[in-house]
Design an enzyme around this catalytic site. Structure first.
Site, PDB file in Angstrom:
ATOM      1  N   HIS A 107      -9.631   0.468 -10.836  1.00 57.63           N
ATOM      2  CA  HIS A 107      -9.197   1.448  -9.828  1.00 57.63           C
ATOM      3  C   HIS A 107      -7.738   1.845 -10.031  1.00 57.63           C
ATOM      4  O   HIS A 107      -7.407   3.027 -10.111  1.00 57.63           O
ATOM      5  CB  HIS A 107      -9.403   0.856  -8.432  1.00 57.63           C
ATOM      6  CG  HIS A 107      -8.675   1.597  -7.358  1.00 57.63           C
ATOM      7  ND1 HIS A 107      -9.026   2.864  -6.957  1.00 57.63           N
ATOM      8  CD2 HIS A 107      -7.587   1.258  -6.613  1.00 57.63           C
ATOM      9  CE1 HIS A 107      -8.205   3.271  -6.009  1.00 57.63           C
ATOM     10  NE2 HIS A 107      -7.316   2.324  -5.788  1.00 57.63           N
ATOM     11  N   PHE A 108      -6.852   0.841 -10.129  1.00 58.30           N
ATOM     12  CA  PHE A 108      -5.440   1.260 -10.147  1.00 58.30           C
ATOM     13  C   PHE A 108      -4.994   1.813 -11.497  1.00 58.30           C
ATOM     14  O   PHE A 108      -3.949   2.429 -11.583  1.00 58.30           O
ATOM     15  CB  PHE A 108      -4.492   0.201  -9.558  1.00 58.30           C
ATOM     16  CG  PHE A 108      -4.414  -1.129 -10.242  1.00 58.30           C
ATOM     17  CD1 PHE A 108      -3.889  -1.261 -11.514  1.00 58.30           C
ATOM     18  CD2 PHE A 108      -4.800  -2.282  -9.567  1.00 58.30           C
ATOM     19  CE1 PHE A 108      -3.783  -2.495 -12.116  1.00 58.30           C
ATOM     20  CE2 PHE A 108      -4.709  -3.533 -10.165  1.00 58.30           C
ATOM     21  CZ  PHE A 108      -4.193  -3.630 -11.451  1.00 58.30           C
ATOM     22  N   HIS A 109      -5.820   1.633 -12.535  1.00 56.05           N
ATOM     23  CA  HIS A 109      -5.486   2.356 -13.762  1.00 56.05           C
ATOM     24  C   HIS A 109      -5.868   3.832 -13.650  1.00 56.05           C
ATOM     25  O   HIS A 109      -5.322   4.674 -14.370  1.00 56.05           O
ATOM     26  CB  HIS A 109      -6.151   1.703 -14.979  1.00 56.05           C
ATOM     27  CG  HIS A 109      -5.371   0.531 -15.490  1.00 56.05           C
ATOM     28  ND1 HIS A 109      -5.534  -0.742 -15.002  1.00 56.05           N
ATOM     29  CD2 HIS A 109      -4.377   0.446 -16.416  1.00 56.05           C
ATOM     30  CE1 HIS A 109      -4.689  -1.566 -15.614  1.00 56.05           C
ATOM     31  NE2 HIS A 109      -3.974  -0.865 -16.473  1.00 56.05           N
TER      32      HIS A 109
ATOM     33  N   ARG B 131     -10.823 -10.439 -12.119  1.00 58.72           N
ATOM     34  CA  ARG B 131      -9.579  -9.832 -12.599  1.00 58.72           C
ATOM     35  C   ARG B 131      -8.548 -10.938 -12.807  1.00 58.72           C
ATOM     36  O   ARG B 131      -8.785 -12.081 -12.455  1.00 58.72           O
ATOM     37  CB  ARG B 131      -9.066  -8.792 -11.607  1.00 58.72           C
ATOM     38  CG  ARG B 131      -8.749  -9.317 -10.216  1.00 58.72           C
ATOM     39  CD  ARG B 131      -8.054  -8.238  -9.390  1.00 58.72           C
ATOM     40  NE  ARG B 131      -8.168  -8.509  -7.964  1.00 58.72           N
ATOM     41  CZ  ARG B 131      -7.249  -8.155  -7.070  1.00 58.72           C
ATOM     42  NH1 ARG B 131      -6.145  -7.542  -7.458  1.00 58.72           N
ATOM     43  NH2 ARG B 131      -7.418  -8.400  -5.782  1.00 58.72           N
ATOM     44  N   ARG B 132      -7.394 -10.578 -13.371  1.00 56.56           N
ATOM     45  CA  ARG B 132      -6.300 -11.522 -13.616  1.00 56.56           C
ATOM     46  C   ARG B 132      -6.801 -12.757 -14.354  1.00 56.56           C
ATOM     47  O   ARG B 132      -6.411 -13.868 -14.045  1.00 56.56           O
ATOM     48  CB  ARG B 132      -5.669 -11.977 -12.306  1.00 56.56           C
ATOM     49  CG  ARG B 132      -5.045 -10.897 -11.481  1.00 56.56           C
ATOM     50  CD  ARG B 132      -4.807 -11.416 -10.083  1.00 56.56           C
ATOM     51  NE  ARG B 132      -3.914 -10.555  -9.332  1.00 56.56           N
ATOM     52  CZ  ARG B 132      -3.914 -10.479  -8.001  1.00 56.56           C
ATOM     53  NH1 ARG B 132      -4.759 -11.206  -7.310  1.00 56.56           N
ATOM     54  NH2 ARG B 132      -3.078  -9.689  -7.382  1.00 56.56           N
TER      55      ARG B 132
ATOM     56  N   HIS C 299       0.806  -1.224   0.000  1.00 55.58           N
ATOM     57  CA  HIS C 299       0.000   0.000   0.000  1.00 55.58           C
ATOM     58  C   HIS C 299       0.841   1.277   0.000  1.00 55.58           C
ATOM     59  O   HIS C 299       0.583   2.190  -0.781  1.00 55.58           O
ATOM     60  CB  HIS C 299      -1.036   0.029   1.116  1.00 55.58           C
ATOM     61  CG  HIS C 299      -2.051   1.096   0.854  1.00 55.58           C
ATOM     62  ND1 HIS C 299      -3.066   0.953  -0.066  1.00 55.58           N
ATOM     63  CD2 HIS C 299      -2.149   2.359   1.299  1.00 55.58           C
ATOM     64  CE1 HIS C 299      -3.749   2.068  -0.156  1.00 55.58           C
ATOM     65  NE2 HIS C 299      -3.230   2.939   0.660  1.00 55.58           N
TER      66      HIS C 299
ATOM     67  N   TYR D  38       1.715   5.227  -2.497  1.00 50.72           N
ATOM     68  CA  TYR D  38       2.094   6.614  -2.189  1.00 50.72           C
ATOM     69  C   TYR D  38       3.503   6.935  -2.667  1.00 50.72           C
ATOM     70  O   TYR D  38       3.817   8.099  -2.932  1.00 50.72           O
ATOM     71  CB  TYR D  38       1.896   6.896  -0.695  1.00 50.72           C
ATOM     72  CG  TYR D  38       0.426   6.852  -0.382  1.00 50.72           C
ATOM     73  CD1 TYR D  38      -0.411   7.898  -0.783  1.00 50.72           C
ATOM     74  CD2 TYR D  38      -0.160   5.738   0.186  1.00 50.72           C
ATOM     75  CE1 TYR D  38      -1.774   7.830  -0.598  1.00 50.72           C
ATOM     76  CE2 TYR D  38      -1.522   5.658   0.382  1.00 50.72           C
ATOM     77  CZ  TYR D  38      -2.324   6.709  -0.011  1.00 50.72           C
ATOM     78  OH  TYR D  38      -3.676   6.634   0.161  1.00 50.72           O
TER      79      TYR D  38
END
Lengths: 43, 544
Positions: free
Chosen positions: B371-373, B435-436, B220, B224
């Site tokens: 989300h992470f894209h 996913r994956r 996580h 950041y």
């Protein structure tokens, strides 16, 4: 040194309000979608 | 002055962009596969064995290599320019760079040979070739060495400038590097103590639960580590590019310190579905995750207020009329502002991920890559593109090849990511699409998925085109015969209020102490328990 007078960034405040409303709407929409897909009830 | 720093920066950025090019190549292929266009059989001829090998390349090269090399290179530039001091031990930073490159090659070879198709998270008990793991360790260690070079430079600057406040760009960069070095202790422990001995066959089994916990200790705050360099630009540079000033410098400093303290002790919210993690610890980490909402909202307010100053300085009036007066014609600015807008949606998705019951619904679905894209693929990557639109001309001494192409690139990335992100989120939330997974050949695929699969595929294709536009501009710039008419300097935003920030916002000791205490409280007992009761029993599996 004399303290500088800030002008209130009114546009920013407006955008932040929109942002918070968007958070509520989208998170709430996800939550309601979750509920609409059914819940697991433990007897 | 700064010739060696420029060279080191250019090497880091060059490797980063090559990695993104190769990794990015597989992105549109994944989305085309969603709509039944399977190009992987063609790729067999060049040694790509499967969708999953391509997915591993995509994730490792984009999420780990592109980001880490870019960030270390960018910080080599920002720290030295912001302090106006050359690296005190440039050879140390060169050793760091070489170590990172050796690690990259060492990790890439097993992936390309289909010996490490374990995706970005390399969760045991999937077992890769040991050199994949050793390569990853070397990339991280190399980045640490570069970080030590930054610290030595900072200590020397501090000695020469007693009582002078650390410039915000240098401070933000240094805090991010410290965050990275603390965070990666988790994955370093996982790899060195557990995974590498196991992959060599020195120990028979592994404890997947413990390995995952160490991974997410890093996983996580890694987010950041990606994001804070973008913040360095949003706070320290963009207000200047917009014609404004940084609305509140003390608040910006506080935000960086808060991210240092709060980023690490939240990793268990990635393990809500792990049965071996007690619910109480998940609850604590969930609460701490919500605390990250504070610095995120402070950033939204402070950055937008800084841009408002710029917009009004440029002649914008009215409640929101200043938005149109921002320099949208400058591709460096436009890319970063569009990245911020996409991050609004990425951040809201993040709040959903950290909500326990919602997380159970979306965790293993396409919601997560959606989300992470929007975070690392948009807020971070599109901001990095925006930075490169001034930094590559600066380093090469040549003007940007084509500003219009750069603008089109930024907008197409924005549009492509909106479409793909929306499609993936809805597929995950409404339909539970995994996913994956090679969705195009899944026997359980439903016709109801098709509209969103098509939307995601259109988004992926637009992103592919946008990526090509970016590379045409970078290559065109570097190969151009034109020279800059006037030198480009790093944009540095002045503070709106010239009063210095309070001294406690330039003091490392209390913030490092808070960081350590929070990590010990949030991870100490649960890790002690997991280690004391470790079950090093699982054999390795090669599932590809």
């Amino acid at each position: 040194m004399e303290k500088k007078k800030y002008k209130v960034p009114q546009g920013t405040v407006a955008i932040m309000i929109i942002f918070i409303l968007l958070i509520i709407a989208l998170w709430g929409s996800a939550y309601l979608t979750m509920l609409s897909r059914g819940v697991t009830i433990t007897p | 002055m700064f010739a060696r720093e420029n060279k080191l920066t250019a090497w880091h950025l060059g490797v980063a962009m090559i990695a993104l090019f190769i990794g990015g190549f597989f992105g549109p292929l994944q989305k085309l596969e969603y709509v039944g266009v399977n190009l992987y059989s063609t790729l067999n001829k060049i040694g790509i064995a499967s969708y999953y090998q391509g997915l591993t390349l995509h994730a490792v090269l984009n999420a780990l290599v592109w980001t880490t090399f870019f960030i270390v290179g960018f910080f080599t530039f920002t720290i030295t320019r912001s302090l106006n001091k050359e690296l005190t031990m440039p050879k140390l930073n060169a050793v760091g760079l070489i170590t990172m490159i050796i690690g990259l090659i060492m990790a890439a070879i097993p992936i390309l040979m289909n010996l490490a198709t374990v995706l970005f998270t390399f969760y045991p008990p999937m077992k890769a070739n040991p050199f994949f793991y050793i390569g990853l360790v070397l990339v991280v260690v190399g980045s640490w060495i570069c970080g030590w070079g930054f610290y030595l430079t900072y200590f020397a600057w501090r000695k020469e400038n007693p009582g002078v406040q650390t410039p915000i760009i240098a401070l933000g960069s240094l805090i991010t590097m410290v965050l990275w070095q603390i965070a990666t202790l988790g994955v370093a422990t996982e790899l060195l103590v557990m995974v590498i001995p196991w992959s060599f066959g020195l120990v028979e089994g592994i404890d997947p639960q413990l390995a995952r916990t160490f991974f997410w200790f890093t996983g996580h705050p890694l987010v950041y580590f990606w994001l804070l360099p973008a913040y360095v630009s949003w706070y320290g540079m963009m207000p200047k590019q917009a014609g404004g000033k940084l609305f509140s410098e003390p608040l910006a400093r506080l935000v960086f310190w808060l991210f240092l303290a709060l980023s690490v002790p939240v990793g268990l919210h990635h393990q809500y579905l792990d049965p071996g993690v007690p619910a109480g610890w998940k609850f604590l980490h969930g609460l701490l995750t919500y605390s990250l909402f504070l610095p995120s909202m402070l950033t939204a307010f402070n950055v937008v207020a800084s841009l408002e100053i710029g917009g009004r300085n440029n002649g914008g009036t009215g409640l929101l009329g200043w938005v149109r007066a921002l320099p949208w014609g400058d591709p460096s600015y436009a890319a970063q502002n569009l990245a911020m807008i996409l991050f609004v949606f990425g951040g809201i998705g993040g709040l959903t991920n950290s909500s326990y019951n919602l997380n159970l619904v979306i965790h293993n679905t396409s919601w997560v890559p959606g989300h992470f894209h929007l975070t690392v693929g948009s807020a971070v990557t599109l901001t990095f593109f925006g930075i490169l639109y001034w930094l590559v001309p600066k380093l090469s001494g040549k003007p940007l090849w084509n500003r219009k192409v750069a603008l089109v690139q930024a907008w197409t990335w924005f549009a492509g990511m909106l479409l793909m992100g929306n499609g993936l989120h809805i597929l995950g939330l409404n339909f539970g699409v995994p996913r994956r997974t090679m969705v195009g050949v899944a026997a359980y695929a439903s016709d109801a998925w098709n509209p969103m699969l098509i939307e995601a595929a259109i988004g992926g294709i637009i992103l592919g085109i946008s990526g090509l536009l970016f590379y045409s501009n970078m290559i065109g710039t570097v190969l151009s015969k034109k020279r800059l008419e006037a030198p480009i300097e790093m944009p540095v935003a002045e503070a709106y209020d010239e009063h210095p920030a309070p001294a406690w916002l330039d003091n490392w000791k209390p913030w490092l102490a808070i960081t350590v205490v929070l990590i010990v409280v949030a991870y100490g007992p649960i890790l002690f328990d997991m280690i004391a009761n470790a079950n090093m029993t699982s054999p390795g599996f090669k599932v590809w």
